[in-house]
Design an enzyme around this catalytic site. Structure first.
Site, short mmCIF file in Angstrom:
data_model
loop_
_atom_site.label_atom_id
_atom_site.label_comp_id
_atom_site.label_asym_id
_atom_site.label_seq_id
_atom_site.Cartn_x
_atom_site.Cartn_y
_atom_site.Cartn_z
N ARG A 11 43.07 7.51 17.76
CA ARG A 11 42.21 6.52 17.53
C ARG A 11 42.56 5.22 17.94
O ARG A 11 42.02 4.50 18.50
CB ARG A 11 41.68 6.60 16.09
CG ARG A 11 40.92 7.90 15.92
CD ARG A 11 40.44 7.96 14.34
NE ARG A 11 39.45 9.04 14.29
CZ ARG A 11 38.78 9.42 13.14
NH1 ARG A 11 39.07 8.59 12.10
NH2 ARG A 11 38.19 10.33 13.06
N TYR A 50 34.88 9.76 21.71
CA TYR A 50 35.91 10.97 21.46
C TYR A 50 36.80 10.27 20.54
O TYR A 50 36.82 9.07 20.03
CB TYR A 50 36.46 11.69 22.74
CG TYR A 50 37.35 10.57 23.55
CD1 TYR A 50 37.76 9.34 23.39
CD2 TYR A 50 37.95 11.27 24.79
CE1 TYR A 50 38.57 8.54 24.30
CE2 TYR A 50 38.66 10.54 25.69
CZ TYR A 50 39.04 9.37 25.52
OH TYR A 50 39.71 8.51 26.41
N GLU A 51 37.57 11.33 19.66
CA GLU A 51 38.42 10.81 18.56
C GLU A 51 37.55 10.21 17.62
O GLU A 51 37.91 9.47 16.69
CB GLU A 51 39.56 9.78 18.76
CG GLU A 51 40.38 10.35 20.05
CD GLU A 51 41.02 11.77 19.96
OE1 GLU A 51 41.22 12.31 18.66
OE2 GLU A 51 41.63 12.26 21.03
N GLY A 52 36.35 10.73 17.40
CA GLY A 52 35.50 10.31 16.23
C GLY A 52 34.55 9.16 16.90
O GLY A 52 35.15 8.33 17.19
N GLN A 100 34.05 6.21 12.92
CA GLN A 100 34.75 5.16 12.52
C GLN A 100 34.30 4.40 11.29
O GLN A 100 34.86 3.72 10.44
CB GLN A 100 35.19 4.15 13.56
CG GLN A 100 35.56 5.13 15.00
CD GLN A 100 36.80 5.88 14.63
OE1 GLN A 100 37.76 5.33 14.07
NE2 GLN A 100 36.96 7.10 15.15
#
Lengths: 590, 590
Positions: free
Chosen positions: B294, B434-436, B441
């Protein structure tokens, strides 16, 4: 996932926001009523759902292709265009005397939205033809109208706008294309034009190019430009097609979006052209076409936003993922139950409906301006012209935001091309650029539409909003809250306007440093105002028991817009009034 | 137009904003000084300019291709990766004991920016390897470290993260992939994983997949997930490669951007895997990797923004068009002289430098958190963890905005793919997903990083900003003005924070309806704070006569950010406090 034309919302806009009573009081629309409008939009909606809405995936993958001599579009485009012409849809909002259906511009704007939502790459072709029709009607000779209008209105021929050259983009004064007068009264047109939308294709029998060029003794700069009609195939006096003119496509562009819409480089090699109107007034005539095109680009913004919204809403209802926060349900749920997905979907809807209302309201003013008694109502034309850069600027910039939200709601799937929503995001990116960038719209708003009458029209705009606030304050608590936000946003506008009017005289650079924030602020306010008018109309309908679900949603959308979007106006005001020292004080910056 | 690593600005950030004195006081960085950092970044910058920066055009056109059994990348990628490994760049910020160069994370963050600015599609491969190295270091057994770390640090092998399955995207509790224990202590891994970045390719000798899966008796949901190491080629005890494991690529995705980065669907068919750590704690270990990823995605946002900025600045200086408003010069000028182009370029720069400062400051906290004495400084880890969603959320969302401005500055040319800037806009769109996603977040920020200590860390963040304001107020008038804007933005944060802490307990849905506006507000404030710190440092250097041009520009950028970007915080506060009734009151909306 297909597309359904939002006819219910369009008819609400037509009835309540578009000056419909005044428009249909005009002589030329004397025979039109709402039933006609609704029937046309419903039928056109079905046509677009069935034949046009499947095109984007096809057109994006295959793209327009140039084989060295001609431009090839996917078969599906040719079939769809043939049907479009057969049904006579090009003629929808054009005058009956030229073969049109004679519906008002506000209905035409709704139809343009439907077509471009179904496929913007396809929609660009009729959009440019509309512009050519407008320009010919206003500035063409009787003979030119006689010869060219009817096939254009029928869609048998299509139109283009030829302005840009490699060295002349936003700055048309640098146009070099030449027009040599010939003995027979025609001109020999020579030069290169770039970025010509549908500049070459085989969808139609003929293409009518409207071209800015310079006669031999013309003055320098933009005051020496004349407008010429250059047909792809010469047209005989009996209306049949003659020989191929010497205008040819040299290449087409490989673009981020609208990939099935061919963007051509055209080479004019002593091509036969005909002067439109008188010499050196070409830019003025082209502005007619450009203003129509700018308005239509705003409508395209709403169109792509609506399409993206329909996809995102369907996905958000369908996709199961996670447990929603704060809902007493241990089961996983559709993602629309997640607070932020709901926020994004509502934001998309508020921007779509706000943009649509702005377009439809402006379309009404444009109709009154072009067909009404301007002496009896001198404020109509300035107001219509004031609204055009707002429609173009606001709806195009917001389309980028809305289509981006559409990707976001789809998560990882949004980034996969086959899902289809990434294409809307790519297609939308041209909207704030073509037909004059957002900065050009902002210069037009501040430098012409506001400064030319020292802010009179802008103040009238503000006082009309104040009247809406008064009506809202006399309504339900929800509407009173909308009034409060609208009033704050209008205060930001009034403050910015005064400051800009003061500053533009003594320090134009500083004023114009705030021009785009001011366009954003004004467009955001204008759309919010229209949604506030919509909420008033919806509440009145609710009291009468009319269509309560639709009317409640309309009020809810206006409320969301007020709470989440109108609140942005304050930061633009802060930028305008307090942002110039960081823009200009440090000359060493670059 | 090529790319130059902004080493001067990076070194300014390292020296003044990254807690460098505290970081280099850590035992593991005892031998590192700024000269080492600068030398490494300059050399790596040259490497990336020469070998990596030409890749995006190649990779975007050719894309990663799947031939039914293997993934083929363009030759240029293979050559570049070989060089990358030969030069040892993968090892830059990894520990010396595993073969790394041992530079601090803040230098590593700068290097990650440079690599991803040069080509994000290429940069994703080392980025994922970095994550696998972090996870193994923290959670792997000594034997696993011994066997796998050194070739990963060398870049000879690469790493992947395997979380997502078709039914399990943001909701990892729904992961179904199975892990059957075998007699030899290994596990048989079976299932399908999707969206696996660099899940299959031939750049490296081996690929080490880190995979979330479920053992037979594991609890339901996310508490039953274990983490497994699954190599593409099995590794013998002497470290040499053995047979091919039964994990295979089934297909790769056709994506909007980062098209040379293969996004694989992987099929695990009783593939041999090794448990990392203990069973059912997989999500906890994966979070290590995910947090690093992230943070790195935020850095990628700055990277693409910087690349887009360099292109836009060069074009704006080069392109001649029109006469600039308010400049006494009858000649046409570079478009950077036009007020709104200047505004857009400055906005890009302010967002780039603000994002970079936020990343570099956060990298310092992360280094102190991972390598420092947390008992002596208990506030360090919560603050580092508080900053990660801001880095990811702010820098990724702003990258979409900055790359869009880059297209806009190019006008019509921006929409033509060959210009190259449309690609940055396409590439950037994955960053907020992506990655949340941004909403994930925002949930992490509000639901974990703030609520877990009832806002203590958030209030500490606010009080550190207040200290910066005090210092600004004691400085020059320009800095005093920045203090005013920073103070207003912090007030918006404080007000929102109190309201959210109150509301989240009694009405979580309403609170989380404001979570993304709150993430935006907090990220915008955090970056503005870092630029304010930068302005303080620059003014101190100016007084000493150090590098006056650079230092003046740094102050000018901070001033622009304060005047044009910090002013956005007020509208987010209004949305949070006043936007919930339109979000939730009308249950009938969908």
């Amino acid at each position: 996932m297909t597309y359904q034309a939002p006819v219910r919302d369009m008819m609400f806009n037509i009835e309540h926001l578009s000056s419909w009573p005044e428009v249909t009081a005009l002589a030329r629309y004397a025979d039109v009523d709402q039933t006609d409008a609704q029937a046309a939009l419903e039928e056109f909606g079905r046509f677009c759902t069935d034949l046009i809405a499947p095109l984007p995936a096809v057109g994006d993958t295959a793209g327009a292709q140039f084989d060295g001599s001609k431009v090839v579009l996917p078969d599906a485009y040719e079939k769809a265009y043939t049907q479009f012409v057969e049904m006579g849809w090009q003629s929808l909002a054009h005058p009956i005397e030229h073969g049109g259906m004679g519906l008002p511009r506000v209905v035409g704007a709704a139809a343009t939205e439907v077509l471009n939502a179904a496929d913007m790459s396809f929609g660009l072709c009729p959009l440019l033809t509309d512009g050519a029709i407008d320009a010919l009607q206003l500035s063409g000779s009787d003979e030119q109208k006689e010869r060219y209008l009817r096939p254009l209105v029928a869609g048998q021929w299509t139109g283009t706008m030829n302005l840009t050259e490699p060295q002349a983009g936003s700055d048309l004064g640098r146009v070099r294309c030449k027009a040599e007068p010939r003995d027979d009264g025609s001109y020999g047109i020579s030069g290169t034009k770039i970025f010509i939308t549908y500049g070459e294709h085989d969808l139609s029998e003929n293409i009518i190019h409207l071209v800015l060029a310079r006669t031999p003794d013309a003055p320098q700069g933009s005051k020496g430009l004349s407008l010429f009609l250059v047909p792809k195939y010469l047209v005989k006096s009996n209306g049949t097609l003659g020989g191929r003119n010497t205008v040819h496509c040299v290449s087409i562009e490989h673009k981020l979006g609208v990939r099935a819409s061919p963007t051509a480089v055209l080479e004019y090699a002593d091509a036969t052209g005909y002067l439109i109107g008188v010499e050196n007034r070409g830019l003025e005539y082209m502005f007619t076409m450009m203003n129509a095109a700018r308005f239509a680009v705003g409508v395209q913004g709403v169109a792509l936003s609506e399409r993206a919204y329909q996809h995102a809403l369907a996905y958000a209802k369908d996709r199961i993922q996670g447990r929603a926060i704060g809902v007493n349900n241990p089961e996983t749920s559709s993602i629309i139950a997640h607070p932020d997905v709901r926020r994004m979907v509502l934001r998309m809807r508020a921007l779509v409906e706000g943009g649509r209302s702005l377009c439809m309201a402006a379309a009404g003013w444009l109709d009154l301006s072009q067909n009404g008694d301007v002496d009896a109502a001198p404020q109509v034309t300035p107001m219509a012209e004031f609204l055009v850069p707002l429609v173009k600027g606001f709806c195009s910039e917001r389309a980028v935001e809305v289509t981006s939200l559409g990707v976001q709601i789809h998560g990882g799937m949004g980034f996969i091309e086959e899902t289809g929503v990434a294409q809307f995001y790519r297609d939308a990116r041209i909207l704030p650029i073509y037909e004059g960038t957002t900065a050009i719209q902002a210069n037009d708003l501040l430098g012409r539409k506001i400064m030319r009458d020292s802010g009179d029209t802008a103040r009238q705009f503000s006082s009309m909003i104040a009247e809406t606030e008064t009506a809202l304050k006399a309504s339900s608590p929800k509407l009173q809250e909308i009034a409060k936000r609208l009033s704050d946003a209008r205060a930001a506008f009034d403050t910015s306007l005064s400051w800009l009017l003061d500053t533009a005289i003594k320090d134009p650079r500083t004023a114009f440093g705030g021009s785009v924030p001011f366009l954003n602020l004004t467009g955001t306010l204008a759309a919010g105002w229209q949604l506030a008018r919509a909420a008033l109309a919806a509440e009145a309908q609710l009291i009468k028991g009319q269509d309560p679900e639709f009317m409640s949603q309309k009020i809810a959308t206006a409320q969301f817009y007020a709470q989440h979007i109108l609140v942005e106006c304050g930061s633009d005001c802060a930028r305008i009034l307090g942002g110039s020292s960081s823009l200009f004080d440090d000359a060493s910056l670059f």
